[in-house]
Design a protein around this motif. Structure first.
Motif, PDB file in Angstrom:
ATOM      1  N   PHE A 293       1.009  -1.328  -0.067  1.00  0.00           N
ATOM      2  CA  PHE A 293      -0.061   0.028   0.050  1.00  0.00           C
ATOM      3  C   PHE A 293       0.959   1.510  -0.125  1.00  0.00           C
ATOM      4  O   PHE A 293       1.740   0.940   0.171  1.00  0.00           O
ATOM      5  N   VAL A 294       0.171   2.038  -0.260  1.00  0.00           N
ATOM      6  CA  VAL A 294       1.019   3.620  -0.059  1.00  0.00           C
ATOM      7  C   VAL A 294       0.833   3.920   0.717  1.00  0.00           C
ATOM      8  O   VAL A 294      -0.318   4.636   1.067  1.00  0.00           O
ATOM      9  N   GLY A 295       1.952   4.743   1.520  1.00  0.00           N
ATOM     10  CA  GLY A 295       2.431   5.289   3.219  1.00  0.00           C
ATOM     11  C   GLY A 295       1.893   6.440   3.296  1.00  0.00           C
ATOM     12  O   GLY A 295       1.432   7.392   1.837  1.00  0.00           O
ATOM     13  N   ARG A 296       1.883   7.797   4.049  1.00  0.00           N
ATOM     14  CA  ARG A 296       1.930   8.845   4.133  1.00  0.00           C
ATOM     15  C   ARG A 296       3.298   9.338   3.783  1.00  0.00           C
ATOM     16  O   ARG A 296       2.807  10.432   3.070  1.00  0.00           O
ATOM     17  N   ALA A 297       4.271   9.338   3.306  1.00  0.00           N
ATOM     18  CA  ALA A 297       5.214  10.003   2.174  1.00  0.00           C
ATOM     19  C   ALA A 297       4.841   9.278   0.316  1.00  0.00           C
ATOM     20  O   ALA A 297       5.824  10.415   0.108  1.00  0.00           O
ATOM     21  N   ASP A 298       4.045   8.672   0.789  1.00  0.00           N
ATOM     22  CA  ASP A 298       3.375   8.560  -1.351  1.00  0.00           C
ATOM     23  C   ASP A 298       2.431   8.805  -1.156  1.00  0.00           C
ATOM     24  O   ASP A 298       1.529   7.883  -0.760  1.00  0.00           O
ATOM     25  N   VAL A 299       1.550   9.097  -2.707  1.00  0.00           N
ATOM     26  CA  VAL A 299       0.547   9.275  -2.562  1.00  0.00           C
ATOM     27  C   VAL A 299       0.295   9.053  -4.106  1.00  0.00           C
ATOM     28  O   VAL A 299       0.962   9.262  -5.304  1.00  0.00           O
ATOM     29  N   TYR A 300      -0.555   8.329  -4.862  1.00  0.00           N
ATOM     30  CA  TYR A 300      -0.931   7.875  -6.142  1.00  0.00           C
ATOM     31  C   TYR A 300      -1.548   9.349  -6.500  1.00  0.00           C
ATOM     32  O   TYR A 300      -2.565   9.849  -6.250  1.00  0.00           O
ATOM     33  N   LEU A 301      -0.973  10.081  -7.819  1.00  0.00           N
ATOM     34  CA  LEU A 301      -1.255  11.585  -8.380  1.00  0.00           C
ATOM     35  C   LEU A 301      -2.297  10.718  -8.911  1.00  0.00           C
ATOM     36  O   LEU A 301      -2.988  12.348  -8.796  1.00  0.00           O
ATOM     37  N   GLN A 302      -2.961  10.275 -10.132  1.00  0.00           N
ATOM     38  CA  GLN A 302      -4.086  10.048 -10.902  1.00  0.00           C
ATOM     39  C   GLN A 302      -4.459   8.965 -10.624  1.00  0.00           C
ATOM     40  O   GLN A 302      -4.318   8.122 -12.084  1.00  0.00           O
ATOM     41  N   PRO A 303      -5.382   8.685 -10.096  1.00  0.00           N
ATOM     42  CA  PRO A 303      -5.348   6.848  -9.439  1.00  0.00           C
ATOM     43  C   PRO A 303      -6.360   6.554 -10.073  1.00  0.00           C
ATOM     44  O   PRO A 303      -7.227   5.433 -10.569  1.00  0.00           O
ATOM     45  N   GLY A 304      -7.454   6.968 -11.052  1.00  0.00           N
ATOM     46  CA  GLY A 304      -8.426   7.147 -11.824  1.00  0.00           C
ATOM     47  C   GLY A 304      -7.956   7.051 -13.156  1.00  0.00           C
ATOM     48  O   GLY A 304      -8.806   6.778 -14.009  1.00  0.00           O
ATOM     49  N   ALA A 305      -6.787   7.319 -13.375  1.00  0.00           N
ATOM     50  CA  ALA A 305      -5.854   7.866 -14.962  1.00  0.00           C
ATOM     51  C   ALA A 305      -6.384   6.064 -15.905  1.00  0.00           C
ATOM     52  O   ALA A 305      -6.182   5.094 -15.011  1.00  0.00           O
ATOM     53  N   ALA A 306      -6.822   6.428 -16.809  1.00  0.00           N
ATOM     54  CA  ALA A 306      -6.374   4.794 -17.426  1.00  0.00           C
ATOM     55  C   ALA A 306      -5.366   4.244 -17.797  1.00  0.00           C
ATOM     56  O   ALA A 306      -3.808   4.784 -17.893  1.00  0.00           O
ATOM     57  N   ASP A 307      -5.137   2.896 -18.142  1.00  0.00           N
ATOM     58  CA  ASP A 307      -3.964   2.723 -17.758  1.00  0.00           C
ATOM     59  C   ASP A 307      -3.872   1.342 -19.158  1.00  0.00           C
ATOM     60  O   ASP A 307      -3.717   0.223 -19.142  1.00  0.00           O
ATOM     61  N   PRO A 308      -3.594   2.149 -19.921  1.00  0.00           N
ATOM     62  CA  PRO A 308      -3.837   1.281 -21.500  1.00  0.00           C
ATOM     63  C   PRO A 308      -2.779   0.158 -21.496  1.00  0.00           C
ATOM     64  O   PRO A 308      -1.528   1.014 -22.109  1.00  0.00           O
ATOM     65  N   VAL A 309      -2.655  -0.601 -22.384  1.00  0.00           N
ATOM     66  CA  VAL A 309      -1.396  -1.090 -22.420  1.00  0.00           C
ATOM     67  C   VAL A 309      -0.989  -1.054 -24.156  1.00  0.00           C
ATOM     68  O   VAL A 309      -1.838  -0.653 -25.428  1.00  0.00           O
ATOM     69  N   LEU A 310       0.198  -0.979 -24.539  1.00  0.00           N
ATOM     70  CA  LEU A 310       0.849   0.186 -25.859  1.00  0.00           C
ATOM     71  C   LEU A 310       0.618  -1.037 -26.835  1.00  0.00           C
ATOM     72  O   LEU A 310       0.624  -2.423 -26.935  1.00  0.00           O
TER      73      LEU A 310
END
Length: 333
Positions: free
Chosen positions: A23-40
């Motif tokens: 999991f991501v802790g206090r010092a780390d956050v996901y900046l755009q957790p809702g972003a699409a994640d396409p495979v090229l």
């Protein structure tokens, strides 16, 4: 947060070496957790690879085992690495990794991937930031059977590799750093807070004679007021996931994944294996490289306590050894 040997996710047998990443802790956050994640598409991946390796012929696989990056395997010896958009964190950087691979080639050679190129370009599938590099031979140590005879050679060799890494000079503008003892303390305060959260989810895991919050308090109180030397470039997680070995002999081949690198106290790079005995062997190899700062032993003890806590919190098979180790190291503070 989890450690190598955790029992989270799909189970220990399926994911035996997962360090700090559940999991991501206090010092780390996901900046755009809702972003699409396409495979090229293979066509796009090959076009990127051919900008640097003209003979690239075919995409042979896609590796997402790191979680936050996607590695496209090209032929037998090339990797095109991209950042997965929904797992973007402030401290992770493909540009930083490219910079470090270039800087490390002189000192470490084939022990690290060879940089072929880095760029951010328009493609038919949108803008893609990518890293093109050589593929490390062998297997991650987590996937290899390492004999009792080969293990000390592997781990002391890793310690010596890290000593060479730490001697590399890097631009402050590219590699973030803990500039003083206060910054180091903040980093560890966040870490202990994350571990407290993890332990709260596994209340029966704690069997040490000293309460976990008292362990954290004593460790933080033991931090030096000033640092004996300047911060050094750290890999940040030279664990069995990122250390590659020859699967037949267990010999060290190299180290991958420098995207989370930062600069801080050298002891923070020597404690990322779940077994306390393994960590001691890494330290022994590191110390073969010559004298260290006057605060090294104290910081090493604190780093060992951090990982012992994490191993216990994760329900790792190494938790009994970590409990014994932690109890003894508190007396060393």
């Amino acid at each position: 947060m989890c450690v190598e040997g955790c029992s989270s996710g799909t189970g220990w047998k399926q994911r035996p070496w997962c360090l700090w990443g559940c999991f991501v802790g206090r010092a780390d956050v996901y900046l755009q957790p809702g972003a699409a994640d396409p495979v090229l598409s293979p066509a796009t991946v090959l076009a990127l690879a051919r900008r640097h390796v003209s003979a690239a012929a075919a995409v042979t696989g896609v590796d997402e085992s790191g979680g936050e990056a996607r590695a496209y395997l090209v032929d037998d010896d090339v990797v095109v690495k991209t950042q997965r958009p929904h797992r973007l964190r402030p401290r992770t950087s493909l540009a930083k990794e490219a910079y470090l691979l270039d800087m490390l080639e002189t000192g470490l050679g084939a022990r690290v991937p060879r940089l072929f190129g880095y760029d951010k370009v328009d493609t038919p599938e949108g803008v893609v930031e990518y890293l093109c590099m050589s593929r490390m031979r062998g297997l991650p140590a987590r996937a290899a059977e390492i004999s009792d005879a080969a293990r000390p050679v592997l781990l002391t060799g890793l310690g010596r590799l890290l000593r060479t890494l730490h001697a590399t000079r890097a631009d402050d503008g590219v590699v973030p750093r803990d500039t003083d003892a206060a910054a180091l303390a903040r980093r560890l305060e966040f870490g202990f807070g994350d571990l407290a959260d993890a332990l709260s989810q596994r209340r029966n895991a704690w069997t040490a004679p000293v309460p976990a919050d008292e362990v954290a308090r004593r460790a933080l109180a033991a931090l030096p007021d000033t640092l004996a030397g300047p911060p050094v470039v750290l890999h940040s997680n030279p664990s069995p996931t990122h250390v590659f070995v020859d699967p037949d002999t267990g010999q060290l081949i190299g180290l991958i994944d420098f995207g989370d690198a930062y600069a801080s106290h050298p002891a923070l790079d020597l404690h990322r294996w779940p077994s306390p005995a393994d960590r001691v062997m890494i330290r022994d190899g590191y110390l073969d490289g010559g004298p260290v700062g006057g605060d090294f032993d104290r910081m090493w003890t604190i780093a060992m306590i951090v990982t012992d806590l994490a191993v216990i919190a994760a329900g790792s098979p190494y938790a009994p050894q970590a409990t014994v180790d932690l109890t003894g190291r508190l007396d060393d503070l």
